[in-house]
Design an enzyme around this catalytic site. Structure first.
Site, PDB file in Angstrom:
ATOM      1  CE  LYS A   1      46.189  46.438  38.537  1.00  0.00           C
ATOM      2  NZ  LYS A   1      45.250  45.770  37.600  1.00  0.00           N
TER       3      LYS A   1
ATOM      4  CB  SER B   1      43.454  43.367  39.781  1.00  0.00           C
ATOM      5  OG  SER B   1      43.867  43.769  38.490  1.00  0.00           O
TER       6      SER B   1
ATOM      7  CB  SER C   1      41.794  44.454  36.296  1.00  0.00           C
ATOM      8  OG  SER C   1      41.872  43.131  36.740  1.00  0.00           O
TER       9      SER C   1
END
Lengths: 481, 481
Positions: B75, B149, B173
């Site tokens: 990420k 996210s 997330s």
């Protein structure tokens, strides 16, 4: 002649029927009158107010009630059922229906409340002058401060008006007055003693604390007072290795961390500087291994307490009074608390991030030694000196104490000697959270090395516990076969 | 045909010389091109950028490097040395010299980074639409949100563009996108994975998380990634009972806490409601003991995260950008973060006091069962629905997830079935801090009860670990004599 108020002395006198608890309480009330100039009590209990607890002793077996007939004083920010709690502020006062869990457990164990003691208002101060009834005076020289905020609880004990007492300790309020009045001041691990029934100062940090003449008495009072409280969100269960049986006579070599010369502060008190040096010399000559640690993270954490956003907790604790009736608050206390509404949440998060790092740095230093040792305070001020610069000098009083609860450490103040002027001096031992019994055992050892009397009384304090400590790092394994 | 990207499949292919890591990486890059509409990557590594890690494999023995040649996605709020970290915001970008500790440890174990993945900007969102390159699309139906996210990390794995991936999880997330893309989503205990090299969202709460096809793979990735980091003030040592060897096949009866009907929320998603009911029925028919707990303290804690002062942490993390150049921030993210400068420290203390009580209430509920089970999310929205009410619907996505880090719990999202529309559904298991391996073992058991494929790939996920778990409540005692 004043009675020997130590636990063993009273217990022996009760067992031998030389004294009754009623006689001890009557004697205390009488002697308390002669100390009225010391500004110790906000509420000294009358004979009638004490009667229910004394009467209840008849139904209690001293063999199973370890504090049977032992008198104790209660700082007036801790609830005693039916007696007003003022936190040192009349406008704040309320009368609780129930006692604080700690107080109730002590009473259940046979202890008898003597009264509610004076404090720096809202436990905001380390000096003992921030009281509406006038400054609390040092038990050894009334020209000097008693230390605070648990001023009355310390002075009452030092003068023999109880056998132990409850203070509270957020910034050092349970240690500084111990130092200034020749007492043990135990600041337990956060959460070990329930805070139910305690007026908060900084709710996330507050600890009820214990003053005693020696570590044996402190351990007994702690054992009766401690215990998980589901109604207190900050209460913790006591881990296995920290139970009362882990207190005793410490065996083996002892390595203690000390502060390098360059990081020591005595704020001009040469007698305290000298006393500290002598204490270290005596410890070294007794074979204690003293090693220097870095005090910087401790000192930085200490500064956060009053200079950082934690004052917002004091603001919350005095609302709505601080908003609606600020004049009711002692001027210097108001001056400290009033700005507590201003800091932002971002300020607090920033401080918490920093504190997290400092806490780790402090704990790493402590992990390398058996405990840390500091002067409990750098200077003992006269009342006049204190009132002259009340905020600056209070801050100086906290130089060795303010970090303790922020860094989540346990500590115990131990008297070691007197200055040439006849004033008490002492050191503080510091350990990880829930090392209370390990610290008490080291304090026991140290107290034996520095034979002193109990407070102002003409009786020696030397702890009597000679049982070796259980090793907290082992568990008992039973092998059958 | 797409390769089987599970750890065992790749390891076997490498061992049998059917494939080389270079071939796997070339295959991934080629397939990634065909998914460019999904908005997965902020930076897909080139062959040249990957070369140093691939070359280094020649010096590493697969027998001692458990992730030898295993591709993983990162990420883009986690540092990979030499590659920009953007947190989804070009104006915020920087190029780190060192990789995050977690990334470095995975590389050291032989894993190969594939690229940096898209996210809801500054990890602020649970939906995957708050990205400057366009919404990340669900791997099973591009009309639906991917969840966020950690959107790109989940979709990359579901499409077989890596074998595991790193997300982060502050509010959910690492779990919501796992649910929406048929993946395991492990939100480890706070502090178990170092946060060094992570762009903070809420620094006191952030966790790096792991997406994997099954619990075996998740446990292996976790074992390589975890470890105390002295440079991260929030890092914790992993206690004895939570080591990798405590993961395995769970024996004995299983009691799982579930939410009473009246406290469940599906926000109009009948398919999810039905899928959840079927999952519980299947568990009950397999002998799992399902007992209702009270969800009220979890739901109240969840609300504190976005409605309380913790948004001040997000404000701090985006300073000075949020003050100096707010237009550079994605509008809805700015709208959420900008008010974070306003709350007072008193608001935060008040919320922390309440949270402390809620945390205790949550932990007490969990202590009564082997774990808690919730739907991972109540509803899977279309992208259009999401963009229509971006804040309200994001809040709905967090109903079952937002409390997790505030209450200091560990959790793992586990896929259990598909809706009639062919969309993935899953549940989340919740346990005490540092119960990661116990949860993984329960998840292993549950995954075996619900045989599904790996993400969108045509290969079954069934975990292969059949070793019984070590009992975390015992220690090994060796008796000689």
């Amino acid at each position: 002649m004043t009675l020997d108020m130590g636990f063993d002395a009273l217990k022996n006198a009760y067992a031998n029927t030389e004294l009754t608890p009623e006689q001890v309480m009557a004697d205390i009330r009488q002697r308390a009158n002669s100390y009225s100039d010391y500004n110790i009590w906000l509420h000294l209990l009358s004979k009638a107010e004490q009667a229910p607890w004394l009467d209840a002793l008849a139904q209690k077996d001293p063999a199973t009630h370890p504090l049977w007939g032992i008198p104790f004083a209660i700082k007036d920010n801790i609830d005693l059922a039916g007696i007003p709690t003022t936190a040192g502020c009349e406008a704040f006062a309320y009368t609780p229906e129930a006692s604080a869990q700690v107080v109730q457990q002590l009473i259940d164990a046979g202890a008898i409340p003597v009264g509610k003691t004076a404090l720096d208002q809202f436990a905001t101060g380390l000096n003992g002058t921030r009281s509406t009834i006038g400054p609390c005076h040092n038990a050894f020289n009334p020209g000097y401060i008693s230390g605070g905020s648990s001023s009355g609880s310390a002075v009452a004990l030092a003068l023999g008006l109880c056998s132990f007492s409850l203070g509270t300790d957020t910034a050092g309020s349970g240690r500084v007055p111990a130092c200034f009045n020749n007492l043990i001041g135990l600041k337990p691990s956060r959460g070990l003693l329930s805070a139910s029934g305690l007026v908060p100062a900084c709710r996330s940090l507050d600890c009820i604390s214990i003053f005693a003449f020696n570590t044996d008495d402190a351990n007994q009072a702690l054992a009766a007072a401690e215990g998980f409280d589901p109604s207190d969100d900050y209460s913790s269960a006591n881990p296995f290795g920290n139970q009362a049986r882990h207190y005793g006579k410490r065996a083996g070599p002892l390595t203690i961390g000390i502060i390098p010369q360059s990081q020591l502060q005595f704020f001009g008190d040469d007698d305290y500087q000298q006393a500290y040096a002598e204490t270290l010399e005596a410890l070294a000559s007794e074979g204690v291994n003293l090693v220097e640690i870095d005090y910087a993270p401790f000192a930085e954490a200490a500064k956060l307490l009053y200079e950082g956003p934690w004052v917002a907790e004091r603001y919350l604790a005095t609302q709505p009074l601080i908003d609606d009736n600020p004049e009711a608050i002692f001027p210097v206390v108001r001056e400290i608390i009033a700005p507590g509404g201003a800091p932002r949440a971002t300020d607090l998060f920033t401080a918490e991030y920093r504190l997290n790092g400092l806490k780790r740095a402090c704990q790493a230093q402590i992990a390398s030694v058996d405990c840390l040792l500091t002067p409990t305070a750098g200077r003992l001020f006269t009342i006049e000196e204190m009132l002259d610069k009340p905020i600056k000098r209070n801050s100086e009083l906290g130089y060795y104490t303010n970090f303790m609860n922020l860094a989540d450490l346990a500590s115990i103040a131990v008297p070691t000697q007197f200055t040439p002027a006849g004033l008490p001096f002492g050191i503080t031992l510091v350990g990880q959270a829930f090392s209370d019994r390990a610290l008490l055992s080291i304090a026991n050892h140290i107290q034996a090395l520095f034979p002193l009397n109990k407070g102002t009384l003409p009786y020696p304090t030397k702890p009597s516990n000679t049982a070796p400590t259980a090793n907290p790092n082992t568990i008992d394994v039973l092998v059958c076969g």
